[in-house]
Design an enzyme around this catalytic site. Structure first.
Site, PDB file in Angstrom:
ATOM      1  N   ALA A  49      64.566  32.173  24.828  1.00  0.00           N
ATOM      2  CA  ALA A  49      64.869  30.843  24.295  1.00  0.00           C
ATOM      3  C   ALA A  49      64.766  29.884  25.470  1.00  0.00           C
ATOM      4  O   ALA A  49      65.764  29.529  26.103  1.00  0.00           O
ATOM      5  CB  ALA A  49      66.256  30.830  23.681  1.00  0.00           C
ATOM      6  N   VAL A  50      63.553  29.520  25.791  1.00  0.00           N
ATOM      7  CA  VAL A  50      63.293  28.682  26.964  1.00  0.00           C
ATOM      8  C   VAL A  50      63.044  27.243  26.503  1.00  0.00           C
ATOM      9  O   VAL A  50      62.348  27.015  25.503  1.00  0.00           O
ATOM     10  CB  VAL A  50      62.082  29.249  27.755  1.00  0.00           C
ATOM     11  CG1 VAL A  50      61.741  28.350  28.943  1.00  0.00           C
ATOM     12  CG2 VAL A  50      62.367  30.672  28.220  1.00  0.00           C
ATOM     13  N   GLY A  51      63.621  26.285  27.249  1.00  0.00           N
ATOM     14  CA  GLY A  51      63.466  24.870  26.887  1.00  0.00           C
ATOM     15  C   GLY A  51      64.138  24.611  25.554  1.00  0.00           C
ATOM     16  O   GLY A  51      65.232  25.122  25.263  1.00  0.00           O
ATOM     17  N   HIS A  53      50.501  41.513  11.593  1.00  0.00           N
ATOM     18  CA  HIS A  53      50.665  40.059  11.499  1.00  0.00           C
ATOM     19  C   HIS A  53      50.486  39.617  10.037  1.00  0.00           C
ATOM     20  O   HIS A  53      49.526  40.030   9.377  1.00  0.00           O
ATOM     21  CB  HIS A  53      49.619  39.394  12.393  1.00  0.00           C
ATOM     22  CG  HIS A  53      49.867  37.940  12.637  1.00  0.00           C
ATOM     23  ND1 HIS A  53      49.806  37.004  11.636  1.00  0.00           N
ATOM     24  CD2 HIS A  53      50.201  37.272  13.769  1.00  0.00           C
ATOM     25  CE1 HIS A  53      50.071  35.811  12.147  1.00  0.00           C
ATOM     26  NE2 HIS A  53      50.314  35.946  13.435  1.00  0.00           N
ATOM     27  N   GLU A 108      49.687  38.261  23.098  1.00  0.00           N
ATOM     28  CA  GLU A 108      49.398  38.899  21.811  1.00  0.00           C
ATOM     29  C   GLU A 108      48.014  39.563  21.846  1.00  0.00           C
ATOM     30  O   GLU A 108      47.821  40.645  21.282  1.00  0.00           O
ATOM     31  CB  GLU A 108      49.470  37.858  20.683  1.00  0.00           C
ATOM     32  CG  GLU A 108      49.358  38.452  19.294  1.00  0.00           C
ATOM     33  CD  GLU A 108      49.551  37.392  18.211  1.00  0.00           C
ATOM     34  OE1 GLU A 108      50.650  37.314  17.640  1.00  0.00           O
ATOM     35  OE2 GLU A 108      48.589  36.636  17.944  1.00  0.00           O
TER      36      GLU A 108
HETATM   37  C1  UD2 Z   1      52.423  33.562  18.072  1.00  0.00           C
HETATM   38  C2  UD2 Z   1      53.219  34.846  18.081  1.00  0.00           C
HETATM   39  C3  UD2 Z   1      54.028  34.917  19.345  1.00  0.00           C
HETATM   40  C4  UD2 Z   1      53.108  34.861  20.562  1.00  0.00           C
HETATM   41  C5  UD2 Z   1      52.200  33.618  20.481  1.00  0.00           C
HETATM   42  C6  UD2 Z   1      51.044  33.702  21.453  1.00  0.00           C
HETATM   43  C7  UD2 Z   1      53.789  35.680  15.862  1.00  0.00           C
HETATM   44  C8  UD2 Z   1      54.503  35.342  14.591  1.00  0.00           C
HETATM   45  N1  UD2 Z   1      54.045  34.831  16.880  1.00  0.00           N
HETATM   46  O1  UD2 Z   1      53.453  32.571  17.888  1.00  0.00           O
HETATM   47  O2  UD2 Z   1      54.830  36.061  19.409  1.00  0.00           O
HETATM   48  O3  UD2 Z   1      52.372  36.059  20.645  1.00  0.00           O
HETATM   49  O4  UD2 Z   1      51.582  33.481  19.208  1.00  0.00           O
HETATM   50  O5  UD2 Z   1      51.415  33.307  22.701  1.00  0.00           O
HETATM   51  O6  UD2 Z   1      53.095  36.657  15.943  1.00  0.00           O
HETATM   52  N2  UD2 Z   1      59.090  30.419  23.701  1.00  0.00           N
HETATM   53  C9  UD2 Z   1      60.173  29.730  24.268  1.00  0.00           C
HETATM   54  N3  UD2 Z   1      59.985  28.437  24.644  1.00  0.00           N
HETATM   55  C10 UD2 Z   1      58.800  27.780  24.492  1.00  0.00           C
HETATM   56  C11 UD2 Z   1      57.731  28.485  23.914  1.00  0.00           C
HETATM   57  C12 UD2 Z   1      57.909  29.797  23.521  1.00  0.00           C
HETATM   58  O7  UD2 Z   1      61.265  30.281  24.414  1.00  0.00           O
HETATM   59  O8  UD2 Z   1      58.714  26.590  24.846  1.00  0.00           O
HETATM   60  C13 UD2 Z   1      59.299  31.859  23.316  1.00  0.00           C
HETATM   61  C14 UD2 Z   1      60.125  31.975  22.038  1.00  0.00           C
HETATM   62  O9  UD2 Z   1      60.843  33.166  22.078  1.00  0.00           O
HETATM   63  C15 UD2 Z   1      59.052  32.019  20.949  1.00  0.00           C
HETATM   64  C16 UD2 Z   1      57.974  32.850  21.656  1.00  0.00           C
HETATM   65  O10 UD2 Z   1      58.030  32.459  23.032  1.00  0.00           O
HETATM   66  O11 UD2 Z   1      59.559  32.604  19.768  1.00  0.00           O
HETATM   67  C17 UD2 Z   1      56.553  32.659  21.131  1.00  0.00           C
HETATM   68  O12 UD2 Z   1      56.202  31.300  21.125  1.00  0.00           O
HETATM   69  P1  UD2 Z   1      55.846  30.553  19.772  1.00  0.00           P
HETATM   70  O13 UD2 Z   1      56.743  31.071  18.713  1.00  0.00           O
HETATM   71  O14 UD2 Z   1      55.834  29.092  19.986  1.00  0.00           O
HETATM   72  O15 UD2 Z   1      54.391  31.072  19.541  1.00  0.00           O
HETATM   73  P2  UD2 Z   1      53.546  31.061  18.134  1.00  0.00           P
HETATM   74  O16 UD2 Z   1      54.360  30.456  17.060  1.00  0.00           O
HETATM   75  O17 UD2 Z   1      52.196  30.502  18.373  1.00  0.00           O
END
Ligand code: UD2
Length: 310
Positions: free
Chosen positions: A78-80, A189, A259
């Site tokens: 849980a960053v930022g 996915h 991923e």
């Molecule tokens: C997809 C993937 C994710 C990751 C990413 C590629 C799924 C449903 N989600 O999600 O796991 O592989 O693509 O990089 O498969 N986070 C922070 N602060 C931030 C940004 C991210 O804490 O500012 C952490 C947080 O735990 C978040 C995770 O990184 O749940 C993944 O980031 P995302 O959810 O924004 O990525 P998303 O939705 O593109």
């Protein structure tokens, strides 16, 4: 009672029909109670189970695992601004995730003071690990591999048997239990479980160590969940981290960061258990006929608002 020889074939037909009907009713009833699913594939070509509602008996499987006194590590970043998702994540996890097991949450954050205090059941603990922030969400997401690897080295391998690494912007909605335990566990996915592999967004550039050719690949696995024995997940994170850094040294970042590396790793190291998209849904997606239970689902978020960059 005697039948005329003309009526006999009709009577036999009625009897045969009744027997078939009873057989159908009996089979339908028992196949339901035996938890069979015929509308989804529930085994991979390498004979690993694909876990769907109706393919396991939760009571029976808990009876096997609960006496083992297992501890399940759960990492969540849980960053930022993503700290805002922690409360719902943790509160719903306490209701549905590995209920009755020892659970150790490891919350990685740059804002330790903003970690909410959530009531935990007995045998469940939370520790906070400080990590740096970043001005790129891609880096935050990808560096999870590195921090999970180093935290396993430092403490998790002494504190837990299994580990699940999960996305924070999500909530649990129904049981996620011992049916998900295995040596190396991945999740399909939700966006790609009905697609053919030429549509999977694997990394397609040869220059990347995450490259997968068009005619290879089993499933498209989501980066939001990695699980298994602590040592198996340790090896996975170490390999993915090394490859991600090797790519960075060559000025290339895989299409979907860690991923993409996860998908490459799992092509060569087949998971021993695959979770259906019930274990990784997205609130934005309408439920489909095959998905009878949504267990864990990504919330709808405004990327421009919560991420440090777009
Ligand atoms: C997809 C993937 C994710 C990751 C990413 C590629 C799924 C449903 N989600 O999600 O796991 O592989 O693509 O990089 O498969 N986070 C922070 N602060 C931030 C940004 C991210 O804490 O500012 C952490 C947080 O735990 C978040 C995770 O990184 O749940 C993944 O980031 P995302 O959810 O924004 O990525 P998303 O939705 O593109």
């Amino acid at each position: 009672m005697r039948f005329s020889s003309n009526a006999k074939p009709y009577v036999l037909l009625v009897i045969a029909g009744t027997v078939l009907l009873l057989g159908y009713v009996y089979f339908s009833f028992f196949s339901e109670s035996l938890n069979r699913r015929t509308d989804v594939v529930s085994v991979t070509p390498w004979l690993a189970p694909i876990v769907w509602e109706g393919t396991f008996d939760p009571v029976l499987i808990d009876k096997i695992y609960k006496p083992m006194n297992l501890t399940i590590a759960t990492t969540v970043f849980a960053v930022g601004k993503y700290v805002r998702f922690l409360q719902d994540f943790l509160e719903t996890a306490e209701k549905h995730f590995m209920v009755g097991f020892h659970v150790r949450y490891y919350v990685f954050t740059d804002r330790p003071h903003d970690v909410p205090s959530v009531n935990m059941f007995q045998g469940r603990h939370l520790s906070v690990i400080q990590v740096p922030g970043s001005n790129r969400w891609q880096e935050i997401s990808a560096r999870r591999m590195e921090f999970i690897q180093t935290t396993i080295e430092r403490q998790i391998r002494r504190e837990a048997d299994y580990i699940f690494c999960l996305d924070v912007d999500s909530k649990f909605h129904a049981r996620w239990g011992s049916e998900s335990l295995g040596r190396l566990v991945a999740v399909i996915h939700p966006g790609y479980y009905e697609q053919s592999r030429d549509r999977f967004p694997y990394e397609r550039r040869l220059a990347s160590t995450a490259y997968i050719p068009m005619d290879e690949g089993d499933y498209y696995y989501g980066g939001a969940m990695i699980g298994g024995f602590v040592e198996d997940v340790y090896t996975l994170t170490k390999v993915c981290r090394t490859r991600f850094e090797e790519d960075a040294g060559n000025s290339i970042e895989a299409a979907w960061q860690e991923e993409s590396h996860l998908n490459r790793y799992l092509l060569d190291n087949k998971p021993s258990k695959v979770l259906s998209p019930e274990y990784l849904w997205q609130d934005i997606k309408a439920k489909t006929k095959q998905v009878k239970v949504i267990r864990f689902s990504a919330v709808i978020k405004n990327n421009a608002e919560v991420r440090p960059n777009v």
